[in-house]
Design an enzyme around this catalytic site. Structure first.
Site, mmCIF file in Angstrom:
data_model
loop_
_atom_site.group_PDB
_atom_site.id
_atom_site.type_symbol
_atom_site.label_atom_id
_atom_site.label_comp_id
_atom_site.label_asym_id
_atom_site.label_seq_id
_atom_site.Cartn_x
_atom_site.Cartn_y
_atom_site.Cartn_z
ATOM 1 N N ARG B 297 42.907 52.255 -51.446
ATOM 2 C CA ARG B 297 44.423 51.508 -51.726
ATOM 3 C C ARG B 297 44.253 51.648 -53.421
ATOM 4 O O ARG B 297 45.841 52.188 -53.535
ATOM 5 C CB ARG B 297 43.765 49.826 -51.848
ATOM 6 C CG ARG B 297 43.253 49.782 -49.717
ATOM 7 C CD ARG B 297 43.276 48.399 -50.354
ATOM 8 N NE ARG B 297 43.810 48.089 -47.914
ATOM 9 C CZ ARG B 297 43.324 46.331 -47.675
ATOM 10 N NH1 ARG B 297 42.790 45.493 -48.282
ATOM 11 N NH2 ARG B 297 43.572 47.007 -46.454
ATOM 12 N N TYR B 437 50.208 53.222 -45.016
ATOM 13 C CA TYR B 437 48.817 53.078 -44.445
ATOM 14 C C TYR B 437 48.246 52.677 -45.399
ATOM 15 O O TYR B 437 48.435 51.713 -46.868
ATOM 16 C CB TYR B 437 48.439 54.487 -44.440
ATOM 17 C CG TYR B 437 49.188 55.585 -45.920
ATOM 18 C CD1 TYR B 437 49.207 54.960 -46.363
ATOM 19 C CD2 TYR B 437 49.021 56.778 -45.056
ATOM 20 C CE1 TYR B 437 49.012 56.101 -47.724
ATOM 21 C CE2 TYR B 437 48.906 57.990 -45.519
ATOM 22 C CZ TYR B 437 49.195 58.035 -47.281
ATOM 23 O OH TYR B 437 49.524 58.822 -48.109
ATOM 24 N N GLU B 438 46.651 52.220 -45.263
ATOM 25 C CA GLU B 438 46.016 52.325 -46.236
ATOM 26 C C GLU B 438 46.365 50.120 -46.456
ATOM 27 O O GLU B 438 45.904 49.583 -47.160
ATOM 28 C CB GLU B 438 45.286 51.933 -47.710
ATOM 29 C CG GLU B 438 45.233 53.535 -46.944
ATOM 30 C CD GLU B 438 43.790 53.791 -46.156
ATOM 31 O OE1 GLU B 438 42.880 52.967 -45.795
ATOM 32 O OE2 GLU B 438 43.220 55.603 -46.473
ATOM 33 N N GLY B 439 46.685 50.418 -45.326
ATOM 34 C CA GLY B 439 47.270 48.221 -44.810
ATOM 35 C C GLY B 439 48.376 48.215 -45.899
ATOM 36 O O GLY B 439 48.641 48.959 -46.949
ATOM 37 N N GLN B 444 48.185 43.811 -47.691
ATOM 38 C CA GLN B 444 47.900 43.177 -49.300
ATOM 39 C C GLN B 444 47.894 42.343 -49.754
ATOM 40 O O GLN B 444 47.256 41.788 -51.097
ATOM 41 C CB GLN B 444 48.717 44.596 -50.288
ATOM 42 C CG GLN B 444 47.985 46.476 -50.211
ATOM 43 C CD GLN B 444 47.202 46.754 -49.770
ATOM 44 O OE1 GLN B 444 46.324 46.438 -50.520
ATOM 45 N NE2 GLN B 444 46.754 47.501 -48.587
#
Lengths: 596, 596
Positions: B297, B437-439, B444
């Site tokens: 992240r 992506y990656e949340g 977040q």
């Protein structure tokens, strides 16, 4: 999931906000009753959903392509255009004398929105023809009208707009294309034009290029530009097609979006000269082209609104369907993501911006109709002035908001949004042209500041603000938490917009760069406050209908909720925008060029 | 025009804002002096400009492609990755024991920014390997470390992260992939994973998949997920490659952007079961994956900043080069468009957002280093808490701003921006994945509200606000119009952010949906206020240097001008954002689902 025209909202806006009854009372507009309007919209909706929208994704996947000077459009486009033309949709707003339906702009506008919403690339060809028709109606000779108008209005041929050259984008003073008089009333045209939308295609037998060029003794700059008709095929006296003209497509662009719409480089006169005829008088080309551009600018605003509506519908459908994670307030298992607050926030944001922009644009269309058809000259002039103030706002703000809406549409889809097959990404790509062509947002903002605010000393702007304040006063007479909030935000928004107008008026002479450093924020502020005003009017009417127990309760409640959202999330930005304009110019201009 | 790493700004931020001297005083970080840092950055800049950036456009035009289970990456990627690995760049932040350079995150971070700035698609493979290394360092067995770490750190192999399944995107509770123990310490893995970045490629001889799966008796939900190493080729005891594992790429996605980076669908166990080994303990997979995810992240935040810097540089180069229209203040002929105020405004906006996000991220990296290397436990814990608060802000806000910057980059190019060959459009497309992506930004924001604000009762948030206010007080002691404005905006921003933190704390139990309806706006507000605080610190230091007649005057003046711009155009939005959060939840949640 396919696009469904938002007919209920369209009719509400037309009837309640944009004064359809007043328009249908105008001479020449008697056909535009509520019933007729509803029937036209329903018929159009059926057509675009059935015929045009199914070609949207195909056009993105299999764009139009160039070969040997010809352009083959996406499979199905040619047949769809034939149906579109034959059903009379190209001629909807054009005079019956030339084969059109003669309906007012207020009724034509929702149809235009639907067409763009269904398929931006396809709809562009119609938008350009509309512009060519308006220019020829205003400035063409009787012979030119007789030759070109009916084929354009009936969609037998299409029109194009040839302004841009490699060295002349927004700056038309730099146009170099030459027009040499032949002594027989025709001219030979020599030059290169780029970014010509549908500059070449296979959908009709002829294409009518309207071309800006300079005659030999023309003064430099924009005062030496003339407008010419240069058809792809010359036209015989009996209307049949003659020789192929020396206007050729040498390539089309590889673009980020609207891929089915061919963007041509046109070469005029490489084989002896392309034959053209002058429109109107020499050196008045820019003035005529502006007729076309103003029509097209309003149309591009509608592209933004149509695209936003489609992106919103796609996102709603996905959010109802996609099951992921539990409800925050507790649920036994995962729920559709429309239950998650941030998804709901994005959907509301998409919805609210689209509805506000639609309301402002349709109100603008209503002003246009009164400006063109009212019997009283003063009334016409007053409405024309408001319409002209609104055009850059409708074009600039609706397209800027459509980028945000398309972006949120991808975001609602999560990872699936980044995969091309979903279609959300196509909206994101397609939207990006809207803030650029027919004048970038900065060009619209220059127009808003220069011609539309400074020239009349802010008169129209303040007239609109007075009306917005009157709406706020009316809101204060009703009891409702939502309406009170909407009222407060609108009052603050009007105060901020007025302060910005005053700043523009006060500083234009002494610090012109500071004023133009805030021109785009001013345009957006105007969009938000005037769009917010329309949403406030809508909420007021909805509350009155609810109190009277009149009509569709759920629709009116939704309208109030959407207006409340728009007030808190958009109109509430007005003070920050005022700060960015009034205090923010210093930071814009402080850095020496070498330090970038 | 090629990307030039902004080394001067990077070193300024590292030294003056992110406390490089304190980091290089930490045990194990002694090498990270200013001189070494500068040398590393310069070497890295040379490498990415010479080798990596030239492949960026090529990767977009000729993406990686799938055939028969294999993926061929863009021509040149394999050789570039070899050079990247051999020069030691993959191992920059990793321990010397496993072949790395052991430099602190504060020195590694600018190198990561450069790599992403030069070529997002290429840099992703390194980002994923970094994550795999961190997870194995923390949770792997000695044997696993001995087998996998050195090949990953030296770039002999690469790593992947296998979370997502068709029914399990953000919601990992829905993971279905099975892991069956074989009694010999290994497991057989069965399932389908999607969206696996560099899940298959031809750049290294082996790929180390880290895979989330459920053992037979695992509890439901996220508490029953374990983490497994599933290499593409099994590894013999001597480190040589053994049999091909039953983990196969069945397709890759057709994406909006980052096209050179293959996004794989991986099928595990279709031919008897893929062999895997458990990382750490059963059912603690999510915890381990979070190590990887937190590193990733932060890395995705750097992708946003790197991309924004590149988009900014491209726009500046175009704006200097493109001549169009006269200067508003008067000029004899057309000028480069960088002279036009609205172009200047967009460039300043791009620049200011990029610098603010960079400063916040590097400050975060400095906190990370102290949290990992300081001798005092309490100091470590305090810095870790701040770092963890900042990670979702750095990821969420830096990527959201990068979308805006990439959009403005296209806009500065006008019509040329919409043509793919310019490269501006590629940034616009590439950027769109970063907020997903990656949340997603919403994920977040959930983290920021839940784990980072509610769990400690807002302690870290208020600690940061107290520091921001201290900066404001210091600004008040200097005489300068710009600094006074920056101070006032920062104070208002801190007040608004505090009000929002209080709103979150006060309503989380009673009205959880209202709190989460404002979670993304809260994250953005935190980014703007904390980023604005860093810009205020930078302006303060710049003013002190100027007063002392110390160093590069033009650089410090530009820093103050940029901070002033950021204050007027971004920090000034704080009150509107507070309104959208505190008053705006009503509008978010009012509409019944059926009315969308």
């Amino acid at each position: 999931m396919s696009y469904t025209a938002p007919i209920k909202d369209m009719l509400f806006v037309m009837s309640e906000l944009a004064n359809l009854d007043a328009v249908s009372a105008l001479p020449g507009c008697e056909d535009a009753t509520r019933d007729t309007a509803e029937a036209v919209l329903e018929e159009n909706a059926k057509f675009v959903s059935g015929v045009i929208e199914p070609l949207n994704h195909a056009g993105d996947k299999e764009p139009s392509y160039w070969h040997d000077g010809n352009v083959t459009t996406t499979k199905g486009f040619k047949e769809a255009f034939r149906q579109f033309a034959d059903a009379g949709w190209q001629g909807l707003q054009h005079p019956q004398d030339f084969g059109g339906q003669g309906l007012p702009k207020l009724v034509g506008t929702p149809c235009v929105e639907m067409l763009h919403g269904a398929n931006l690339s396809f709809a562009l060809v119609a938008l350009l023809s509309d512009g060519a028709i308006e220019a020829l109606m205003t400035a063409g000779s009787d012979e030119q009208k007789a030759t070109y108008l009916e084929p354009l209005v009936t969609g037998k041929w299409t029109g194009t707009m040839n302004l841009t050259e490699p060295q002349a984008g927004s700056d038309l003073a730099a146009v170099r294309t030459r027009a040499e008089p032949q002594g027989d009333g025709t001219y030979k045209i020599f030059g290169t034009k780029i970014f010509i939308t549908y500059g070449e295609h296979d959908m009709t037998e002829n294409i009518v290029h309207l071309v800006l060029a300079r005659t030999p003794d023309a003064p430099p700059g924009v005062k030496g530009i003339s407008l010419f008709i240069v058809p792809k095929f010359l036209v015989n006296a009996d209307g049949s097609l003659g020789a192929r003209n020396d206007a050729h497509c040498v390539s089309i662009e590889h673009k980020l979006g609207i891929k089915a719409s061919p963007t041509a480089v046109l070469q005029f006169g490489d084989n002896g000269g392309a034959i053209g005829t002058l429109v109107g008088e020499e050196n008045r080309g820019l003035e005529y082209m502006f007729i076309m551009m103003n029509a097209a600018r309003f149309g591009v605003g509608m592209q933004g609104i149509g695209l936003a509506e489609n992106a919103y519908q796609k996102a709603v459908a996905f959010a109802r369907d996609r099951v992921q994670s539990r409800d925050l307030a507790g649920s036994s298992g995962p729920v559709a993501i429309i239950h998650h607050p941030d998804v709901r926030r994005m959907l509301m944001s998409m919805r609210a911006q689209t509805e506000a922009a639609r309301a402002l644009a349709y109100v603008g269309a209503g002003f246009h109709d009164i400006a063109h058809h009212h019997e009283d000259e003063e009334t016409r002039a007053a409405h024309q002035a408001v319409y002209e103030y609104l055009v850059p706002v409708i074009k600039g703000w609706s397209t800027e908001m459509s980028e945000n809406v398309a972006r949120d549409g991808v975001q609602v889809h999560g990872g699936m949004g980044f995969i091309e097959e979903t279609g959300a990404a196509q909206h994101y790509r397609d939207a990006k042209i809207l803030t650029i062509y027919e004048g970038t947002t900065a060009i619209q903002a220059n127009d808003l500041v220069g011609r539309k605010t400074l020239r009349d000393g802010g008169k129209v702007a303040k007239h609109l603000l007075a009306q917005a304040r009157a709406t706020a006063t009316q809101l204060g007479e009703l009891e409702s938490g939502d309406l009170a909030v909407i009222r407060a935000r609108l009052e603050q928004g009007a105060a901020d917009l007025e302060a910005v107008v005053d700043f523009v008026l006060a500083n234009a002479k002494t610090d012109v760069k500071a004023v133009f450093a805030g021109s785009v924020p001013y345009l957006k502020l105007a969009g938000i406050v005037l769009g917010g005003w329309q949403m406030a009017r809508a909420a007021l009417i909805a509350q009155q209908k609810l109190s009277a127990g009149d009509g569709d309760t759920a629709f009116y409640q939704a309208k109030i909720a959407t207006a409340r959202f728009f007030a808190d999330h958009f109109v509430a930005q007005s003070s920050a925008m005022r700060t960015a304009i009034v205090d923010g110019a210093a930071g814009v201009l402080a850095l020496p060029e070498a330090m970038f």
